[in-house]
Write a protein that holds these residues in place. Sequence first.
Motif, short mmCIF file in Angstrom:
data_model
loop_
_atom_site.label_atom_id
_atom_site.label_comp_id
_atom_site.label_asym_id
_atom_site.label_seq_id
_atom_site.Cartn_x
_atom_site.Cartn_y
_atom_site.Cartn_z
N MET A 283 24.74 33.86 47.07
CA MET A 283 24.85 32.85 48.12
C MET A 283 24.95 31.49 47.45
SD MET A 283 22.31 32.96 51.32
CE MET A 283 21.13 34.11 50.72
N PRO B 126 6.53 30.16 49.96
CA PRO B 126 6.77 28.94 49.18
C PRO B 126 7.03 27.81 50.18
CG PRO B 126 8.31 30.70 48.57
CD PRO B 126 7.62 31.14 49.81
N ILE B 127 6.89 26.59 49.72
CA ILE B 127 7.31 25.50 50.62
C ILE B 127 8.76 25.19 50.27
CG2 ILE B 127 5.09 24.56 51.27
CD1 ILE B 127 5.32 22.60 48.93
N TYR C 135 13.87 35.25 54.88
CA TYR C 135 13.36 36.52 54.38
C TYR C 135 11.85 36.45 54.06
CZ TYR C 135 13.46 40.68 51.32
OH TYR C 135 13.26 41.90 50.74
N LYS D 28 11.68 35.80 43.23
CA LYS D 28 11.50 36.10 41.80
C LYS D 28 11.80 34.89 40.91
CE LYS D 28 16.19 37.83 41.25
NZ LYS D 28 17.09 38.89 40.84
N ASP D 29 12.65 33.98 41.42
CA ASP D 29 13.03 32.82 40.61
C ASP D 29 11.89 31.85 40.39
OD1 ASP D 29 13.28 32.54 43.45
OD2 ASP D 29 14.18 30.57 43.14
N ILE D 30 10.89 31.89 41.25
CA ILE D 30 9.81 30.90 41.09
C ILE D 30 8.47 31.57 40.77
CG2 ILE D 30 10.92 29.10 42.48
CD1 ILE D 30 9.17 29.90 44.84
N TYR E 212 12.43 23.41 49.92
CA TYR E 212 13.00 22.09 49.61
C TYR E 212 13.79 21.58 50.81
CZ TYR E 212 12.17 22.59 44.56
OH TYR E 212 11.61 22.72 43.33
N GLY F 131 17.82 33.63 52.78
CA GLY F 131 16.83 33.79 51.71
C GLY F 131 15.49 33.20 52.13
N HIS F 132 15.53 32.02 52.75
CA HIS F 132 14.30 31.39 53.21
C HIS F 132 13.67 32.20 54.35
CE1 HIS F 132 16.78 27.70 51.97
NE2 HIS F 132 15.98 27.98 50.97
N TRP G 194 6.42 20.13 40.65
CA TRP G 194 5.80 21.45 40.77
C TRP G 194 4.27 21.37 40.85
CZ3 TRP G 194 7.21 26.01 42.44
CH2 TRP G 194 8.57 26.29 42.52
N HIS H 181 18.56 29.10 54.94
CA HIS H 181 19.47 30.25 54.96
C HIS H 181 18.65 31.55 54.98
CE1 HIS H 181 18.60 30.83 50.74
NE2 HIS H 181 19.11 29.66 50.42
N ALA I 297 3.87 20.35 44.39
CA ALA I 297 4.19 21.41 45.36
C ALA I 297 3.16 22.54 45.36
CB ALA I 297 5.57 21.97 45.06
N GLY J 292 12.85 40.10 45.80
CA GLY J 292 14.16 39.96 45.17
C GLY J 292 15.04 38.95 45.90
N TRP J 293 16.26 38.87 45.46
CA TRP J 293 17.22 37.91 46.04
C TRP J 293 18.29 38.62 46.83
CZ3 TRP J 293 19.09 32.62 44.53
CH2 TRP J 293 18.01 31.75 44.45
N TRP J 294 18.74 37.95 47.86
CA TRP J 294 19.84 38.45 48.68
C TRP J 294 21.16 37.90 48.17
CZ3 TRP J 294 19.73 41.97 52.55
CH2 TRP J 294 18.48 42.28 53.10
N1 MSP Z 1 10.23 24.21 46.68
C1 MSP Z 1 10.24 25.33 45.82
C2 MSP Z 1 9.03 26.19 46.03
C3 MSP Z 1 7.73 25.52 45.85
S1 MSP Z 1 6.41 26.55 46.23
C4 MSP Z 1 5.08 25.73 45.74
C5 MSP Z 1 11.50 26.15 46.06
N2 MSP Z 1 12.10 25.96 47.21
S2 MSP Z 1 13.46 26.65 47.67
O1 MSP Z 1 13.70 26.16 48.99
O2 MSP Z 1 14.48 26.43 46.70
O3 MSP Z 1 13.25 28.18 47.68
C6 MSP Z 1 12.26 28.74 48.46
C7 MSP Z 1 12.27 30.23 48.40
O4 MSP Z 1 13.50 30.75 48.88
C8 MSP Z 1 12.08 30.79 47.01
O5 MSP Z 1 11.07 31.76 47.06
C9 MSP Z 1 13.39 31.44 46.70
O6 MSP Z 1 13.20 32.57 45.92
C10 MSP Z 1 13.86 31.82 48.08
N3 MSP Z 1 15.28 32.06 48.08
C11 MSP Z 1 16.29 31.15 47.89
N4 MSP Z 1 17.47 31.83 47.88
C12 MSP Z 1 17.25 33.16 48.06
C13 MSP Z 1 18.06 34.29 48.21
N5 MSP Z 1 19.37 34.24 48.09
N6 MSP Z 1 17.45 35.46 48.49
C14 MSP Z 1 16.10 35.56 48.67
N7 MSP Z 1 15.31 34.51 48.54
C15 MSP Z 1 15.84 33.33 48.11
O7 MSP Z 1 11.86 26.93 45.21
#
Ligand code: MSP
Length: 644
Positions: free
Chosen positions: A298, A11-12, A25, A260-262, A14, A22-23, A227, A20, A230, A289-291
């Motif tokens: 987090m 994903p790109i 990962y 999974k959230d997006i 924000y 999650g990113h 969206w 962190h 993006a 999944g999410w951490w």
């Molecule tokens: N900008 C949008 C994505 C647009 S894609 C066309 C976005 N950005 S985000 O920065 O909020 O999240 C990016 C990614 O990080 C998402 O896939 C999200 O699931 C992931 N994570 C954010 N927190 C996370 C955890 N705690 N654990 C695992 N991944 C997590 O959404």
Amino acid sequence: MTGKTFYITTPIYYVNDVPHIGHAYTTVACDAISRYKRLCGFDVCFLTGTDEHGQKIEQAADKRGIKPKELADQVVQRFAGLWETLNISNDKFIRTTDELHKKAVRKIFNKMKENGDIYIDHYEGWYCTPCETYLTETQLLDGNCCPSCRRETSKLKEPSYFFRMSKYGDALLKHIQDNKDFIKPESRRNEIISFIKDGLRDLSVSRVTFKWGIPVPDDEEHVIYVWIDALTNYISALGYGEDDEDFTKFWPADYHVVGKDILRFHTVYWPTMLLSAGIELPKSVFAHGWWTVEGQKMSKSLGNAIDPTWLVEKFGVDAIRYFLLREVPFGLDGDFSFKALIHRINGDLANDLGNLLNRTMGMVNRYFDGTVPAYSEAGAEDKTIEETAERVFKDVDEHITNMAFNKALASMWEFVSSLNKYIDETAPWALAKDEAKKERLGSVLYTVLDGIRMVSLLLYPFMPTTAEKIREQLGTGKELVKTSTQDLRKIRTLESGHKLGEAEQLFPRIDEKDMLEFLKQEIDSEKKDDEGQPVVEEIDFSHFEKMTLKAVKVLECEKIDKSDKLLKLQIDMGSEKRQVVSGIAKSYKPEELVGKTLVLVANLKPAKLMGTLSEGMILSATSDGKNHRVLELPDSVEPGTDIK
Ligand code: MSP
């Protein structure tokens, strides 16, 4: 060139948030598979980037009193820097503020319009700004809160362009049903299927309430919904609408990897947009999944989001890459804990892998003067290694292709264990006692060295630096040649007769108790808020009173060997003399400090830094943790004076 291509995207991210784990990962996972595919001869395009438009970013910038683009320019550096730290091998980096991207967004919007799928109307609904999403009444939690982030939503009515998403529900459903790999894992696929079966509504795709975005073509009052903007990154980065060479070569994407959230945005909005614009759909969207961290979600307010750069500083890049992909099945939620991380490092990396290399290097050095022996006398035990190697290569390939990274790593460790077991069974130390068994001894050690070579190949996608280090120790040069999967799997390709490199411990064991204590102190002193600013925790006076601060005079000062940060000071504290180690060597020459009267935290537990005893801590001012100015007292203050 084989002509096989592989296109994978993260994903790109924000830019209102600092990176962190999650990113990290998603990006590390995409990196591992990209490296593996390159190794197998694919022409890979691995894309990541930043999502820079939208109200959320505008508000975050406002809060800091800067323009959104300035904020984006700052935060993008943090992401790009982190990818470097994590050894991410992305081929492209897209920013949604890039001109090429904006052009592509306008183009796809126009295409959808030309096809009769965009119309103007009014939108009235509950809007969640942090999630940039409109919600229906039934989706709201108590207090009109967003079901996703639990923050309060606000009711908005505004003119808006709409995308006739409803028109594509049936076609999308059919596509998902006909292509079982389109949404993975399976459980997520079912979720999306039932969402579509409930009926798709038209989607509001423009906003008039803020300006930070790409204007709707021919109606500058509106900016395109973030969206729509993006999601288009996946094709704009390939030059869609501008220079179609990469687009023709790499589209459709093999994998969009997302949290999974997006998933819904990627498996409903994005494919219906593409259907409308007449563009092929991506082959697969994988939702991981999410951490959580130490059992907790987090969150910025808890200040428990873990900064991956900090983690890498403490544990090393490959240990972190390994842990993220080994600990939890990709697709399921997982918990990050320092204990679990230390266990993985000590058990899998230091013990299993590290010992295998160490003991083997040690024996080859001892028995063959560090020269790789020849494989000249086969033994019954060798068969198991051959079979395990063959099976592991096959399994790893299958697991990586299915994004089952934890299983791929578990398979590799099965091989590592079988090599350790092989050593125990063949007992080279016993063979070495009998000159007549020299050939067999050489063959045994050759088999292990060649096994380690194979391990280094398999490990490379996950732990590139470690793979290189292993190869350097094997004396084969750190480079991994591009090769086909078939070549990858060949056993006994290690050449004999050359000298091994220098033996080096890959992963030193970590003392769990000391490390956990140290981390706790660091975390407490480095807590950051939303904007990455240090959190100042309030303490009672009684806490403050516990601290003994004393005036001290520097008697002697010198640098500490092998450290560019530490100085060793001998100080006079009035009633006694002490030795203190201070991390200020980058800011002071030792002689500059001699004779100065400074402030010492005198009742800190003594500790050893780089093996040198430190009995207290000198106070200094620093804004970045690197440049320091010590707190100086006037000469008239006697050493030992209390500071209150
Ligand atoms: N900008 C949008 C994505 C647009 S894609 C066309 C976005 N950005 S985000 O920065 O909020 O999240 C990016 C990614 O990080 C998402 O896939 C999200 O699931 C992931 N994570 C954010 N927190 C996370 C955890 N705690 N654990 C695992 N991944 C997590 O959404």
